[in-house]
Design a protein around this motif. Structure first.
Motif, PDB file in Angstrom:
ATOM      1  N   ASP A 282       1.145  -0.975  -0.019  1.00  0.00           N
ATOM      2  CA  ASP A 282       0.151   0.074  -0.125  1.00  0.00           C
ATOM      3  C   ASP A 282       1.027   1.015   0.003  1.00  0.00           C
ATOM      4  OD1 ASP A 282      -2.306  -1.531   0.191  1.00  0.00           O
ATOM      5  OD2 ASP A 282      -2.473  -1.337   2.285  1.00  0.00           O
ATOM      6  N   LEU A 283       0.609   2.246  -0.986  1.00  0.00           N
ATOM      7  CA  LEU A 283       1.533   3.278  -1.174  1.00  0.00           C
ATOM      8  C   LEU A 283       0.574   4.487  -0.846  1.00  0.00           C
ATOM      9  CD1 LEU A 283       3.620   2.084  -4.294  1.00  0.00           C
ATOM     10  CD2 LEU A 283       4.158   2.179  -1.625  1.00  0.00           C
ATOM     11  N   GLU A 284       0.920   5.368   0.059  1.00  0.00           N
ATOM     12  CA  GLU A 284       0.054   6.394   0.356  1.00  0.00           C
ATOM     13  C   GLU A 284       0.580   7.942   0.254  1.00  0.00           C
ATOM     14  OE1 GLU A 284      -3.403   7.965   3.738  1.00  0.00           O
ATOM     15  OE2 GLU A 284      -2.164   6.070   3.952  1.00  0.00           O
ATOM     16  N   GLY A 285       0.154   8.806  -0.784  1.00  0.00           N
ATOM     17  CA  GLY A 285       0.441  10.040  -0.686  1.00  0.00           C
ATOM     18  C   GLY A 285       0.222  10.948   0.488  1.00  0.00           C
ATOM     19  N   THR A 286       0.825  11.972   0.847  1.00  0.00           N
ATOM     20  CA  THR A 286       0.419  12.513   2.124  1.00  0.00           C
ATOM     21  C   THR A 286       0.442  14.191   1.708  1.00  0.00           C
ATOM     22  OG1 THR A 286       2.793  12.802   2.893  1.00  0.00           O
ATOM     23  CG2 THR A 286       1.507  10.986   3.745  1.00  0.00           C
ATOM     24  N   GLY A 287       0.462  14.460   0.681  1.00  0.00           N
ATOM     25  CA  GLY A 287       0.309  15.816   0.258  1.00  0.00           C
ATOM     26  C   GLY A 287       0.335  15.935  -1.021  1.00  0.00           C
ATOM     27  N   PRO A 288      -0.512  17.036  -1.669  1.00  0.00           N
ATOM     28  CA  PRO A 288      -0.699  17.223  -3.153  1.00  0.00           C
ATOM     29  C   PRO A 288       0.735  17.980  -3.900  1.00  0.00           C
ATOM     30  CG  PRO A 288      -1.997  18.920  -1.977  1.00  0.00           C
ATOM     31  CD  PRO A 288      -1.109  17.984  -0.893  1.00  0.00           C
ATOM     32  N   ASP A 289       1.581  18.674  -3.136  1.00  0.00           N
ATOM     33  CA  ASP A 289       2.436  19.364  -3.541  1.00  0.00           C
ATOM     34  C   ASP A 289       3.550  19.033  -4.091  1.00  0.00           C
ATOM     35  OD1 ASP A 289       0.400  21.691  -3.326  1.00  0.00           O
ATOM     36  OD2 ASP A 289       0.975  22.078  -1.498  1.00  0.00           O
ATOM     37  N   ALA A 290       4.378  18.158  -3.148  1.00  0.00           N
ATOM     38  CA  ALA A 290       5.513  17.612  -3.308  1.00  0.00           C
ATOM     39  C   ALA A 290       5.260  16.428  -4.497  1.00  0.00           C
ATOM     40  CB  ALA A 290       6.147  17.174  -2.050  1.00  0.00           C
ATOM     41  N   VAL A 291       6.755  16.630  -5.168  1.00  0.00           N
ATOM     42  CA  VAL A 291       6.809  15.654  -6.298  1.00  0.00           C
ATOM     43  C   VAL A 291       7.553  14.321  -5.692  1.00  0.00           C
ATOM     44  CG1 VAL A 291       8.116  15.045  -8.418  1.00  0.00           C
ATOM     45  CG2 VAL A 291       7.055  17.196  -8.131  1.00  0.00           C
ATOM     46  N   VAL A 292       7.049  13.328  -6.018  1.00  0.00           N
ATOM     47  CA  VAL A 292       7.569  11.907  -5.405  1.00  0.00           C
ATOM     48  C   VAL A 292       8.108  10.996  -6.517  1.00  0.00           C
ATOM     49  CG1 VAL A 292       7.214   9.797  -4.107  1.00  0.00           C
ATOM     50  CG2 VAL A 292       6.045  12.068  -3.332  1.00  0.00           C
ATOM     51  N   TRP A 293       9.334  10.805  -6.393  1.00  0.00           N
ATOM     52  CA  TRP A 293       9.864   9.899  -7.672  1.00  0.00           C
ATOM     53  C   TRP A 293      10.073   8.384  -7.010  1.00  0.00           C
ATOM     54  CZ3 TRP A 293       9.513  12.519 -11.863  1.00  0.00           C
ATOM     55  CH2 TRP A 293       9.955  13.974 -11.767  1.00  0.00           C
ATOM     56  N   GLY A 294       9.682   7.386  -7.876  1.00  0.00           N
ATOM     57  CA  GLY A 294       9.863   5.961  -7.027  1.00  0.00           C
ATOM     58  C   GLY A 294      10.331   5.059  -8.079  1.00  0.00           C
ATOM     59  N   GLN A 295      10.806   3.971  -7.823  1.00  0.00           N
ATOM     60  CA  GLN A 295      11.058   2.656  -8.722  1.00  0.00           C
ATOM     61  C   GLN A 295      11.009   1.563  -7.753  1.00  0.00           C
ATOM     62  OE1 GLN A 295      15.420   2.929 -10.116  1.00  0.00           O
ATOM     63  NE2 GLN A 295      14.935   1.520 -11.721  1.00  0.00           N
ATOM     64  N   ILE A 296      10.496   0.569  -8.538  1.00  0.00           N
ATOM     65  CA  ILE A 296      10.168  -0.848  -7.991  1.00  0.00           C
ATOM     66  C   ILE A 296      10.574  -1.900  -8.909  1.00  0.00           C
ATOM     67  CG2 ILE A 296       8.326  -2.274  -6.832  1.00  0.00           C
ATOM     68  CD1 ILE A 296       6.674   0.096  -6.372  1.00  0.00           C
ATOM     69  N   ILE A 297      11.256  -2.837  -8.370  1.00  0.00           N
ATOM     70  CA  ILE A 297      11.102  -4.368  -9.025  1.00  0.00           C
ATOM     71  C   ILE A 297      10.632  -5.466  -8.616  1.00  0.00           C
ATOM     72  CG2 ILE A 297      13.071  -5.787 -10.025  1.00  0.00           C
ATOM     73  CD1 ILE A 297      14.965  -3.421 -10.424  1.00  0.00           C
ATOM     74  N   VAL A 298       9.913  -6.172  -8.988  1.00  0.00           N
ATOM     75  CA  VAL A 298       9.325  -7.231  -8.645  1.00  0.00           C
ATOM     76  C   VAL A 298       9.906  -8.503  -9.378  1.00  0.00           C
ATOM     77  CG1 VAL A 298       6.996  -8.391  -8.593  1.00  0.00           C
ATOM     78  CG2 VAL A 298       6.931  -6.000  -8.322  1.00  0.00           C
ATOM     79  N   ARG A 299      10.511  -9.207  -8.710  1.00  0.00           N
ATOM     80  CA  ARG A 299      11.108 -10.433  -9.282  1.00  0.00           C
ATOM     81  C   ARG A 299      10.663 -11.840  -8.763  1.00  0.00           C
ATOM     82  NH1 ARG A 299      17.533 -10.997  -8.590  1.00  0.00           N
ATOM     83  NH2 ARG A 299      17.099 -11.159  -6.516  1.00  0.00           N
ATOM     84  N   VAL A 300       9.934 -12.524  -9.697  1.00  0.00           N
ATOM     85  CA  VAL A 300       9.390 -13.728  -9.431  1.00  0.00           C
ATOM     86  C   VAL A 300      10.201 -14.769  -9.768  1.00  0.00           C
ATOM     87  CG1 VAL A 300       7.273 -14.941  -9.570  1.00  0.00           C
ATOM     88  CG2 VAL A 300       7.216 -12.396  -9.788  1.00  0.00           C
ATOM     89  N   GLY A 301      10.603 -15.675  -8.970  1.00  0.00           N
ATOM     90  CA  GLY A 301      11.389 -16.804  -9.310  1.00  0.00           C
ATOM     91  C   GLY A 301      10.845 -17.814 -10.108  1.00  0.00           C
TER      92      GLY A 301
END
Length: 393
Positions: free
Chosen positions: A126-145
């Motif tokens: 669960d990813l929740e933002g806490t404010g409308p003004d700040a820019v958030v950069w993100g990167q996720i890797i999902v590895r399934v064996g």
């Protein structure tokens, strides 16, 4: 449908990593490959660029989303460096939004599902933002064996200006159900690139549900690491007044005997509601014996809405099992309404049943019972706002 003649560049596309599609620029990390858009470019012409706010600006940010996770036994979530993400074979950025996310995320979060794992419960992030003004950069890797079986649920909510690049690596013989829920607050802005690499004889079902946000623009790209891979991409969206919801799908058949099936359905209601769906399938010369189909349906519930639906096929070989696409934008089916009304069902109830039937075949494939019930409740709540109150469409 576009049929591309064989050229030396096309024949070498798989080896060089080039896309060979007139609808997709070549990917890469260098921002020079992804200049600031003007709105006249093919990949940007449907997007209201001013509403993307700071997500197109090359500037770092320390802001983050709040993370909450539920990890079954054996599953890990750990930070890795940007170099480690590249060594794993992450998807290269396809546009400026993804390139900036990779450049400024400061590394990635790695969700690792081990080989031969058979998970009895979903992995939840669960990813929740806490404010409308700040820019958030993100990167996720999902590895399934290899030969693992898992369901991964990623939910976005709250207030944010969020741009992310996500790579999903599915090992040979593995089976993954990836469910993404975009349930943002009304003022949120969300841009995301999701790249899925399907291993030999692996199966992926990626379901995306967009029911919130001021502007949401996601790009889902699929390619194949070996023959026999099967990818099913499902989507549901409900667009209200003033919202811009844009989904872009790209199935790149980079191996023979592979399959892709895309089904996205959306409903629009309220003044200024705008939905954009762009689907593209590239069948490379090496991809003999593949099967593919893409479908997008839009149901317009009130006046003042706009939907754009653009399916594409690009074919470099005729040695395929089948390829096709379908697209439709329309109002309620008068025959369906007449059938229900003729059996004594009131008009508002008849309209409710038609919309639920429109979405239900997608919702029932989610595989997470509590989420299925939640999505049905969302559809009902959206209908209460317009269709069931004024009896018009």
């Amino acid at each position: 449908m576009t049929v591309i003649d064989e050229t030396p560049a096309a024949a070498q596309a798989v080896e060089t990593g080039k896309v060979s599609s007139h609808l997709h620029p070549d990917p890469g990390y260098d921002l020079a490959l992804h200049p600031e858009p003007t709105g006249r470019e093919e990949i940007w012409r449907f997007t209201p660029l001013k509403r993307l706010k700071g997500l197109l600006t090359d500037a770092p940010s320390d802001a983050h989303l709040q993370w909450s996770t539920q990890l079954p036994a054996g599953v890990t979530l750990t930070p890795i460096t940007a170099d480690e993400a590249r060594e794993m074979g992450e998807f290269l950025p396809f546009d400026r939004l993804a390139a900036l996310a990779v450049a400024h995320a400061g590394g990635a979060m790695l969700l690792d599902i081990p080989e031969e794992a058979e998970l009895d419960e979903p992995v939840r992030i669960d990813l929740e933002g806490t404010g409308p003004d700040a820019v958030v950069w993100g990167q996720i890797i999902v590895r399934v064996g290899r030969f693992a079986r898992a369901t991964v649920l990623i939910e976005h909510r709250g207030q944010a200006q969020y741009s992310h690049a996500t790579t999903v690596l599915v090992g040979d013989g593995a089976q993954l159900d990836l469910v993404t829920l975009n349930d943002w607050s009304d003022d949120a802005v969300h841009a995301g690139q999701v790249g899925i690499r399907v291993g030999r004889d692996a199966r992926v079902r990626a379901s995306e549900f967009t029911i919130g946000g001021d502007l949401v623009r996601t790009s889902t790209n699929v390619e194949y690491a070996g023959p026999g891979g099967d990818a099913e991409l499902l989507g549901l969206y409900f667009v209200d007044a003033g919202q811009h919801i844009e989904h872009r799908l790209f199935a790149d058949h980079t191996a023979p005997k592979t399959k892709s099936n895309v089904v996205y359905k959306g409903a629009l209601q309220g003044e200024g509601a705008r939905a954009v769906w762009i689907g593209n399938v590239l069948i490379r010369k090496v991809a003999e014996g593949i099967e593919t189909y893409e479908e997008n349906r839009n149901l317009v519930l009130t006046d003042g809405c706009q939907a754009d639906s653009v399916p594409n096929l690009e074919i470099e070989t005729g040695e395929i099992e089948g390829a096709g696409h379908a697209s439709a934008i329309g109002r309620f089916d008068d025959e369906q309404l007449f059938y229900l009304r003729s059996r004594g069902i009131e008009e508002s109830e008849a309209r409710r049943l038609v919309v639920h039937g429109f979405f239900n075949d997608l919702i029932r494939r989610v595989g997470v019972p509590e989420l299925e019930e939640r999505l049905r409740a969302v559809v009902e709540a959206e209908l209460e706002r317009h269709v069931l109150t004024d009896g018009k469409a």
